[in-house]
Design an enzyme around this catalytic site. Structure first.
Site, PDB file in Angstrom:
ATOM      1  N   LYS A  23      37.705  34.338  62.110  1.00  0.00           N
ATOM      2  CA  LYS A  23      37.561  35.712  61.631  1.00  0.00           C
ATOM      3  C   LYS A  23      37.865  35.799  60.141  1.00  0.00           C
ATOM      4  O   LYS A  23      37.100  36.393  59.364  1.00  0.00           O
ATOM      5  CB  LYS A  23      38.484  36.642  62.423  1.00  0.00           C
ATOM      6  CG  LYS A  23      38.234  38.123  62.185  1.00  0.00           C
ATOM      7  CD  LYS A  23      39.119  38.978  63.087  1.00  0.00           C
ATOM      8  CE  LYS A  23      38.760  38.797  64.539  1.00  0.00           C
ATOM      9  NZ  LYS A  23      39.583  39.601  65.458  1.00  0.00           N
ATOM     10  N   MET A 104      43.579  37.568  72.331  1.00  0.00           N
ATOM     11  CA  MET A 104      44.831  37.837  71.624  1.00  0.00           C
ATOM     12  C   MET A 104      44.833  39.289  71.146  1.00  0.00           C
ATOM     13  O   MET A 104      43.982  40.071  71.545  1.00  0.00           O
ATOM     14  CB  MET A 104      45.028  36.820  70.505  1.00  0.00           C
ATOM     15  CG  MET A 104      45.271  35.429  71.065  1.00  0.00           C
ATOM     16  SD  MET A 104      45.506  34.187  69.809  1.00  0.00           S
ATOM     17  CE  MET A 104      43.891  34.115  69.063  1.00  0.00           C
ATOM     18  N   ARG A 337      30.569  36.663  63.670  1.00  0.00           N
ATOM     19  CA  ARG A 337      30.836  35.353  64.285  1.00  0.00           C
ATOM     20  C   ARG A 337      29.577  34.938  65.023  1.00  0.00           C
ATOM     21  O   ARG A 337      28.714  35.782  65.331  1.00  0.00           O
ATOM     22  CB  ARG A 337      32.024  35.429  65.245  1.00  0.00           C
ATOM     23  CG  ARG A 337      31.831  36.392  66.413  1.00  0.00           C
ATOM     24  CD  ARG A 337      33.105  36.552  67.214  1.00  0.00           C
ATOM     25  NE  ARG A 337      32.975  37.609  68.213  1.00  0.00           N
ATOM     26  CZ  ARG A 337      34.001  38.172  68.834  1.00  0.00           C
ATOM     27  NH1 ARG A 337      35.232  37.794  68.561  1.00  0.00           N
ATOM     28  NH2 ARG A 337      33.817  39.122  69.726  1.00  0.00           N
ATOM     29  N   HIS A 455      34.462  44.315  77.072  1.00  0.00           N
ATOM     30  CA  HIS A 455      35.172  43.073  77.411  1.00  0.00           C
ATOM     31  C   HIS A 455      34.519  42.379  78.602  1.00  0.00           C
ATOM     32  O   HIS A 455      34.268  41.168  78.585  1.00  0.00           O
ATOM     33  CB  HIS A 455      36.640  43.393  77.722  1.00  0.00           C
ATOM     34  CG  HIS A 455      37.435  42.201  78.151  1.00  0.00           C
ATOM     35  ND1 HIS A 455      37.562  41.841  79.477  1.00  0.00           N
ATOM     36  CD2 HIS A 455      38.119  41.270  77.447  1.00  0.00           C
ATOM     37  CE1 HIS A 455      38.300  40.751  79.562  1.00  0.00           C
ATOM     38  NE2 HIS A 455      38.658  40.391  78.345  1.00  0.00           N
ATOM     39  N   ARG A 561      26.463   6.450  98.521  1.00  0.00           N
ATOM     40  CA  ARG A 561      27.663   6.190  99.327  1.00  0.00           C
ATOM     41  C   ARG A 561      27.222   6.072 100.779  1.00  0.00           C
ATOM     42  O   ARG A 561      27.018   7.082 101.453  1.00  0.00           O
ATOM     43  CB  ARG A 561      28.675   7.323  99.111  1.00  0.00           C
ATOM     44  CG  ARG A 561      29.246   7.344  97.712  1.00  0.00           C
ATOM     45  CD  ARG A 561      29.872   8.661  97.341  1.00  0.00           C
ATOM     46  NE  ARG A 561      28.853   9.673  97.091  1.00  0.00           N
ATOM     47  CZ  ARG A 561      28.979  10.695  96.242  1.00  0.00           C
ATOM     48  NH1 ARG A 561      30.088  10.844  95.549  1.00  0.00           N
ATOM     49  NH2 ARG A 561      28.014  11.562  96.086  1.00  0.00           N
ATOM     50  N   ARG A 617      26.116   1.349  97.380  1.00  0.00           N
ATOM     51  CA  ARG A 617      27.460   0.811  97.590  1.00  0.00           C
ATOM     52  C   ARG A 617      27.660   0.495  99.065  1.00  0.00           C
ATOM     53  O   ARG A 617      27.374   1.333  99.939  1.00  0.00           O
ATOM     54  CB  ARG A 617      28.512   1.827  97.116  1.00  0.00           C
ATOM     55  CG  ARG A 617      29.943   1.315  97.236  1.00  0.00           C
ATOM     56  CD  ARG A 617      30.933   2.367  96.742  1.00  0.00           C
ATOM     57  NE  ARG A 617      31.036   3.495  97.660  1.00  0.00           N
ATOM     58  CZ  ARG A 617      31.746   4.602  97.403  1.00  0.00           C
ATOM     59  NH1 ARG A 617      32.378   4.732  96.255  1.00  0.00           N
ATOM     60  NH2 ARG A 617      31.803   5.579  98.289  1.00  0.00           N
ATOM     61  N   THR A 767      35.363   5.592  88.048  1.00  0.00           N
ATOM     62  CA  THR A 767      36.501   6.121  87.286  1.00  0.00           C
ATOM     63  C   THR A 767      37.409   7.029  88.116  1.00  0.00           C
ATOM     64  O   THR A 767      38.544   7.288  87.716  1.00  0.00           O
ATOM     65  CB  THR A 767      36.015   6.866  86.028  1.00  0.00           C
ATOM     66  OG1 THR A 767      35.056   7.860  86.409  1.00  0.00           O
ATOM     67  CG2 THR A 767      35.381   5.901  85.044  1.00  0.00           C
ATOM     68  N   ASN A 768      36.941   7.496  89.270  1.00  0.00           N
ATOM     69  CA  ASN A 768      37.827   8.291  90.140  1.00  0.00           C
ATOM     70  C   ASN A 768      38.989   7.427  90.631  1.00  0.00           C
ATOM     71  O   ASN A 768      40.164   7.770  90.465  1.00  0.00           O
ATOM     72  CB  ASN A 768      37.056   8.848  91.347  1.00  0.00           C
ATOM     73  CG  ASN A 768      35.918   9.752  90.948  1.00  0.00           C
ATOM     74  OD1 ASN A 768      35.807  10.158  89.810  1.00  0.00           O
ATOM     75  ND2 ASN A 768      35.059  10.067  91.901  1.00  0.00           N
ATOM     76  N   ASP A 769      38.649   6.293  91.260  1.00  0.00           N
ATOM     77  CA  ASP A 769      39.693   5.399  91.771  1.00  0.00           C
ATOM     78  C   ASP A 769      40.442   4.705  90.640  1.00  0.00           C
ATOM     79  O   ASP A 769      41.642   4.435  90.749  1.00  0.00           O
ATOM     80  CB  ASP A 769      39.089   4.356  92.722  1.00  0.00           C
ATOM     81  CG  ASP A 769      39.202   4.783  94.183  1.00  0.00           C
ATOM     82  OD1 ASP A 769      39.891   5.787  94.446  1.00  0.00           O
ATOM     83  OD2 ASP A 769      38.612   4.131  95.050  1.00  0.00           O
ATOM     84  N   TYR A 851      24.143   3.516  81.316  1.00  0.00           N
ATOM     85  CA  TYR A 851      23.843   4.746  82.053  1.00  0.00           C
ATOM     86  C   TYR A 851      25.126   5.420  82.525  1.00  0.00           C
ATOM     87  O   TYR A 851      26.200   4.815  82.564  1.00  0.00           O
ATOM     88  CB  TYR A 851      22.931   4.458  83.253  1.00  0.00           C
ATOM     89  CG  TYR A 851      23.582   3.681  84.382  1.00  0.00           C
ATOM     90  CD1 TYR A 851      24.279   4.333  85.406  1.00  0.00           C
ATOM     91  CD2 TYR A 851      23.501   2.293  84.433  1.00  0.00           C
ATOM     92  CE1 TYR A 851      24.879   3.616  86.428  1.00  0.00           C
ATOM     93  CE2 TYR A 851      24.095   1.573  85.451  1.00  0.00           C
ATOM     94  CZ  TYR A 851      24.792   2.247  86.451  1.00  0.00           C
ATOM     95  OH  TYR A 851      25.398   1.540  87.453  1.00  0.00           O
TER      96      TYR A 851
END
Length: 874
Positions: A23, A104, A337, A455, A561, A617, A767-769, A851
């Site tokens: 702002k 705010m 803005r 709002h 899966r 898998r 990456t989960n496990d 990938y």
């Protein structure tokens, strides 16, 4: 040299937003390009940071700097801050480096007191205006600075209106305002034990402190978390000389966008109110007029606004959201803005700006938030069902989309229903920043008041939530928990549907349909494919998932899966018999039943994907997940296996593990029962051979061994797989290419990736496990405490949502480096949920992965994020 914490508007520029906040930087920029901006100055974000770190006190040198800039402001305005005859009044507003609309706090008319209000009344010859401004200031100051609930003041205002038989605030006269002010000051005294402060400097310092503190209020923290805003110093504070839109019908206030934020159409889009202050528009206390009406009422002002809007859009090369005030037929700009917009509008605007020659193709792609694309993938109402639906009311189409749910009238009720899995619609007179969490957890929002820039409208559009505002056909009775739609009474918990595209409210739940892609969307996706370097695959377990992924532009399947194929009613019994078999012969019989089922699935997935790669898998989860729980299922299984229920329960109990996620699953299962792996591989390869025979297309199956932690595990299963494939080739008298690789999801596998790469054709990072084992967090249970970590600033976000680059990311990096050192051409990708997260995708781009793979509905998001990552990392 003393550190500089304050800048006049004529000292800054738009590039200084990290220091001056968005702002403040834009007020400085508008001043610089000679637009009509009321003068003022900005306390930097660094001053907020120091304030929050140093006992939350305004230090003496900052006070002196404030006084110095006040003197300059007095000279520019020819008014005095503490003068009782010609008072300088101020607005005090927050402004972070990133836009956080409504999160705010703001205070207007600061500097008024019992004496200066008389002077303001005399100099303007408008007592009603002066005392209206004073009562507004008392209420704002009490709410923002002293945290006195504003409902206390609104209640007194309503009592005065009722006593004088008045419906609108516009009909309150000067005498009534004086009575309201007396009551307001009494509330202030009762709540604080002090009289309302009369010293303007004291008012200002308390207001600055309150704005600094609002950086860490719950709604601001929630907003930053929801929008992944981090690494900011805090909020700047903008102190600006007041201009007044509430001085009569030659004055007003409004908000306008340079383009339609709902669909991107190029025309001035906004609203205004005559004889009002800015908060009246966004708070929704009165329903405003369309900006086009201003052209009729004040043609010269409208033309000036139109020219300013054009200048600002050209200057910023983006659609602008402009706040303005008119004081006695004179236009002032209070803010500009980059405007919040829907996904559809974001694409249209980016495309138009590119075709207008204002931005590059790369800029256009970077302008679009990947997460927003979800808005384009969700459902709308079925046209036939909509014709048959019963209309309840009409309002303003504030944010497009379709939503159905049970109506609730409070934030707390929405949150309670959400915890029970109930779909809800938040129904309010108007929303406020305190409602942010309820808005997030509802399907849609309906308000009786407010307009397109209220709002509710602005926040809903930013979130992609369906919203209808200004629905005057609706009357709410919160005490009775009733909604009256033109005589139709609905109660809390009743179901309605909102069409945010037309502004229509319907009774009941309406059937919905999948949206179609626009011409602009298709063009955008072509641009994306030009720019990105990582392929985007999908995690898909069924032919239907594969087809959906292909429609969204997936370039293959990164994870099938296979266990998800087993839960169908006609299959689960065979799977259970296979798991519970006491001998190899029993197991072989059950596997022979499962084989054709799996083969059909794989064939159909190949058929859906054409020539795109498919990574399958082998069986991964703990075996207990397949076991029956209900008594009738146990009874049925015991009969089919010719076992007593006692014997069957005994076998089921033998499968019980203390920590099954670290137990007998993945590669360990194949080592114990290699015949399971052989059956799956036979289904994979026979389906591929049959597919080639039928279509003349050659697919190269990618067989993925899960949960490997040691290269010897991989070698053992690979030998079993290759032996089975040789048998198949011999039987079929056909050879087709294939690849055998592994999921890197165990930390030890990442650390010994060089040894595994020597044997594997590809790596896919699970990456989960990897996160689960790297942190020692159970991903099934972490939800119960991760929120505490985030609330207490231990984590910025859940590591299951966005990859932890410092820890888990380093495991990924290590595995990549070690693997490529041994085998430079080894294919590597990601198939964990992080493959659909834009921040994680940017990290994977830096790692030069081939990938990423994610759920089908996140494919467009991942494609855009991949293109943006490629542009950023060139």
């Amino acid at each position: 040299m003393t550190e500089k914490y304050i800048y006049n508007f004529n000292e800054g520029k738009k590039e200084m937003k990290e220091l001056l906040g968005g702002k403040g930087a834009n007020l400085a920029e508008m001043t610089k390009i000679s637009l009509p901006v009321p003068p003022g100055f900005t306390l930097t974000t660094e001053s907020c940071n120091r304030f929050l770190k140093e006992d939350k006190l305004i230090w003496s040198s900052l006070k002196e700097e404030i006084k110095h800039h006040l003197i300059k402001l007095e000279q520019m305005t020819e008014k005095k801050f503490s003068d009782v005859e010609n008072p300088l009044l101020l607005s005090v507003r927050s402004g972070a480096a990133q836009s956080m609309p409504g999160m705010m706090d703001t205070i207007l008319n600061l500097g008024l007191n019992d004496q200066s209000v008389i002077g303001l009344s005399k100099i303007t010859a408008n007592g009603r205006f002066a005392y209206d401004s004073y009562r507004r200031f008392i209420q704002m100051f009490s709410d923002v600075v002293m945290e006195i609930p504003k409902t206390y003041f609104e209640s007194e205002l309503e009592k005065v209106k009722k006593a004088n038989n008045i419906d609108s605030d516009q009909d309150i006269n000067e005498k009534m305002f004086k009575e309201i002010i007396r009551k307001y000051k009494k509330i202030y005294l009762q709540e604080t034990g002090e009289t309302f402060p009369q010293n303007p400097m004291k008012q200002l310092l308390l207001a600055i402190k309150a704005v600094f503190l609002s950086w860490n209020n719950p709604r601001a923290i929630f907003y930053r978390r929801m929008h992944n805003i981090s690494d900011l110093n805090g909020t700047a504070v903008n102190i600006q000389s007041m201009v007044f839109g509430n001085r009569g019908n030659s004055s007003g206030t409004g908000v306008t966008f340079t383009r339609n934020p709902g669909n991107g159409d190029h025309y001035l889009f906004g609203e205004f109110l005559l004889n009002a202050q800015g908060e009246d528009v966004v708070a929704g206390v009165r329903t405003p007029s369309d900006i086009s009406e201003l052209k009729k009422l004040m043609p010269a002002v409208y033309q000036q606004l139109k020219l300013a809007a054009k200048k600002l859009e050209h200057h910023y090369a983006d659609m602008q959201d402009i706040e303005f005030t008119i004081e006695n037929n004179k236009l002032f700009l209070l803010q500009t803005r980059n405007g919040k917009r829907t996904a559809h509008a974001a694409i249209t605007i980016a495309m138009d700006l590119y075709h207008e020659g204002k931005i590059t193709k790369e800029d256009a792609l970077l302008r679009i938030d990947p997460q927003q694309l979800e808005q384009l993938l969700h459902q709308s109402f079925d046209e036939v069902a909509l014709i048959q639906a019963k209309k309840l009311a009409e309002g303003l189409a504030a944010s497009p989309g379709a939503a159905s749910g049970r109506i609730y009238f409070t934030n707390e009720a929405i949150e309670a229903a959400y915890e029970k899995g109930v779909k809800t619609i938040l129904v309010r007179h108007e929303t406020s920043p305190e409602d942010i969490s309820g808005m997030v957890k509802s399907e849609g929002i309906l308000t009786t008041r407010g307009g397109m820039t209220s709002h509710a409208a602005v926040v809903a559009r930013g979130m992609g939530k369906c919203c209808i505002a200004g629905c005057s056909d609706l009357k709410i009775n919160e005490d009775k928990k009733e909604a009256n739609f033109n005589g139709v009474i609905l109660h809390e918990g009743d179901i309605i549907s909102l069409d945010g595209t037309t502004g229509t409210v319907y009774i009941g739940d309406i059937e919905k349909r999948t949206p179609s892609s626009s011409k602009e969307y298709k063009e955008l996706m072509n641009w994306i494919d030009e720019m990105k370097t990582m392929a985007v695959r999908a995690n898909a377990d069924t032919p239907e998932d594969a087809k959906q992924a292909l429609e969204f532009g997936a370039e293959g399947i990164g994870l099938v899966r296979t266990e998800h194929m087993f839960f169908k009613e006609n299959r689960i019994s065979s799977v259970r018999r296979m798991i519970l078999s006491a001998s190899a012969e029993e197991r072989a019989k059950a596997l022979n039943e499962i084989l054709p089922m799996q083969k059909i699935d794989f064939y159909q997935i190949y058929h859906a994907m054409g020539v795109f790669p498919v990574t399958i898998r082998l069986l991964d989860p703990p075996l207990h997940e397949f076991m029956p729980i209900k008594k009738e299922d146990i009874r049925h299984l015991s009969k089919t296996m010719a076992l007593s229920e006692g014997e069957l329960n005994g076998r089921i109990n033998e499968l019980h593990e203390v920590n099954p996620m670290l137990g007998h699953r993945g590669v360990r299962l194949g080592i114990a029962y290699p015949e399971i792996s052989r059956m799956q591989v036979r289904a994979i390869m026979e389906a591929a051979i049959e597919y080639k025979s039928d279509t003349k297309l050659e697919i190269q199956p990618e067989i993925m061994i899960p949960l490997v932690s040691d290269v010897k595990e991989f070698i053992y299963i690979k030998a079993e797989i290759e032996d089975e494939i040789k048998k198949i080739f011999s039987e079929q008298d056909t050879i087709i290419p294939y690849h055998i690789g592994t999921m890197i999801e165990v930390p030890r596998a990442a650390l010994t990736a060089d040894k595994i790469a020597d044997e594997a054709d590809f790596f896919s990072f699970g990456t989960n496990d990897l996160t689960q084992m790297g942190y020692g967090f159970s991903r099934d249970d972490a939800g119960g405490f991760i929120s505490e970590y985030i609330d207490k600033n231990i984590f910025e976000k859940s590591p299951f949502d966005t990859i932890d680059q410092e820890g888990i990311g380093q495991l990924v990096k290590t595995a990549i480096q070690k693997g490529r050192k041994v085998k430079p051409t080894i294919k590597m990708g990601v198939c964990g949920e992080h493959g659909g997260d834009p921040t994680s995708i940017n990290f994977f781009q830096k790692m030069n992965l081939e990938y990423i793979s994610c759920s089908p509905f996140r494919v467009p998001i991942a494609r855009l994020a991949a293109a943006q990552a490629a542009i950023k990392n060139r």
